[in-house]
Design an enzyme around this catalytic site. Structure first.
Site, PDB file in Angstrom:
ATOM      1  N   GLU A  67      15.151 -37.149 -19.651  1.00  0.00           N
ATOM      2  CA  GLU A  67      15.706 -36.937 -20.985  1.00  0.00           C
ATOM      3  C   GLU A  67      16.117 -35.483 -21.238  1.00  0.00           C
ATOM      4  O   GLU A  67      16.746 -35.180 -22.250  1.00  0.00           O
ATOM      5  CB  GLU A  67      14.702 -37.404 -22.044  1.00  0.00           C
ATOM      6  CG  GLU A  67      14.494 -38.906 -22.071  1.00  0.00           C
ATOM      7  CD  GLU A  67      13.578 -39.420 -20.954  1.00  0.00           C
ATOM      8  OE1 GLU A  67      13.694 -40.601 -20.601  1.00  0.00           O
ATOM      9  OE2 GLU A  67      12.758 -38.635 -20.417  1.00  0.00           O
ATOM     10  N   VAL A  90       8.357 -32.706 -12.142  1.00  0.00           N
ATOM     11  CA  VAL A  90       8.290 -34.008 -11.485  1.00  0.00           C
ATOM     12  C   VAL A  90       7.455 -33.827 -10.225  1.00  0.00           C
ATOM     13  O   VAL A  90       7.758 -32.979  -9.382  1.00  0.00           O
ATOM     14  CB  VAL A  90       9.697 -34.545 -11.132  1.00  0.00           C
ATOM     15  CG1 VAL A  90       9.599 -35.947 -10.536  1.00  0.00           C
ATOM     16  CG2 VAL A  90      10.598 -34.549 -12.359  1.00  0.00           C
ATOM     17  N   GLU A  94       4.057 -42.246  -5.114  1.00  0.00           N
ATOM     18  CA  GLU A  94       4.119 -43.206  -4.012  1.00  0.00           C
ATOM     19  C   GLU A  94       5.406 -44.019  -3.976  1.00  0.00           C
ATOM     20  O   GLU A  94       5.618 -44.797  -3.053  1.00  0.00           O
ATOM     21  CB  GLU A  94       2.921 -44.155  -4.113  1.00  0.00           C
ATOM     22  CG  GLU A  94       1.591 -43.437  -3.974  1.00  0.00           C
ATOM     23  CD  GLU A  94       0.409 -44.376  -4.165  1.00  0.00           C
ATOM     24  OE1 GLU A  94       0.616 -45.561  -4.489  1.00  0.00           O
ATOM     25  OE2 GLU A  94      -0.720 -43.902  -3.991  1.00  0.00           O
ATOM     26  N   HIS A  97      10.779 -43.204  -7.266  1.00  0.00           N
ATOM     27  CA  HIS A  97      11.093 -42.740  -8.618  1.00  0.00           C
ATOM     28  C   HIS A  97      11.332 -41.225  -8.645  1.00  0.00           C
ATOM     29  O   HIS A  97      12.254 -40.745  -9.308  1.00  0.00           O
ATOM     30  CB  HIS A  97       9.937 -43.127  -9.562  1.00  0.00           C
ATOM     31  CG  HIS A  97      10.147 -42.736 -10.981  1.00  0.00           C
ATOM     32  ND1 HIS A  97      11.013 -43.407 -11.806  1.00  0.00           N
ATOM     33  CD2 HIS A  97       9.592 -41.747 -11.720  1.00  0.00           C
ATOM     34  CE1 HIS A  97      10.999 -42.841 -13.003  1.00  0.00           C
ATOM     35  NE2 HIS A  97      10.131 -41.829 -12.976  1.00  0.00           N
TER      36      HIS A  97
END
Length: 158
Positions: A67, A90, A94, A97
């Site tokens: 965002e 970030v 696993e 993403h």
């Protein structure tokens, strides 16, 4: 980039323009708040150290790093800022993403820089683990927020 040879918080103070007449927008992700809060603290204190007035530093939060693109775009469109800084973290998990978010934010911020009239400073930490993020948000490798503030001042003067 923080490496053993470069601390994010080290720079030549004499090469930084005066920021007393500049206005900055900062968009910070709430996700990984321990890290993004430290990045924000570094950015704000460094801007003020170089003359930016508290009332000329406007902070908005967004839920997560993806965002940041929208938040930065809104600040660019509505703000009257000399530069906008995005701050997020970030941490690899696993699933893929991590890759999608990092790539998306990088592309989105690059696109803003190519199409808008003010600089948008990329302050997204992309680390393999929490310790790497801590090391880059006020730990042994300095604070990416400091580096982003310096970049914002320099690019606003560009």
């Amino acid at each position: 980039m923080a490496t053993a040879l470069h601390n994010l918080s080290e720079y030549d103070i004499n090469k930084i323009p005066d920021a007393s007449n500049m206005c900055f927008g900062i968009v910070v992700a709430e996700w990984n708040q321990e890290i993004t809060g430290a990045l924000l603290q570094g950015a704000v204190s460094t801007l003020q150290k170089h003359g930016a007035l508290e009332e000329n530093i406007h902070i908005k939060t967004v839920p997560g790093s993806f965002e940041l693109i929208y938040g930065a775009h809104q600040m660019v469109l509505n703000g009257g800022y000399d530069a906008v800084i995005i701050l997020g973290s970030v941490i690899r998990g696993e699933t893929p993403h991590f890759d999608y978010i990092c790539e998306g934010v990088t592309y989105g911020i690059a696109r803003l820089n190519a199409t808008q009239e003010i600089p948008v400073i990329y302050g997204l930490l992309t680390t393999n683990d929490l310790q790497q993020a801590k090391d880059r948000s006020g730990g042994k490798l300095g604070n990416k927020g400091d580096e982003c503030a310096i970049d914002a001042i320099k690019m606003a003067k560009f």
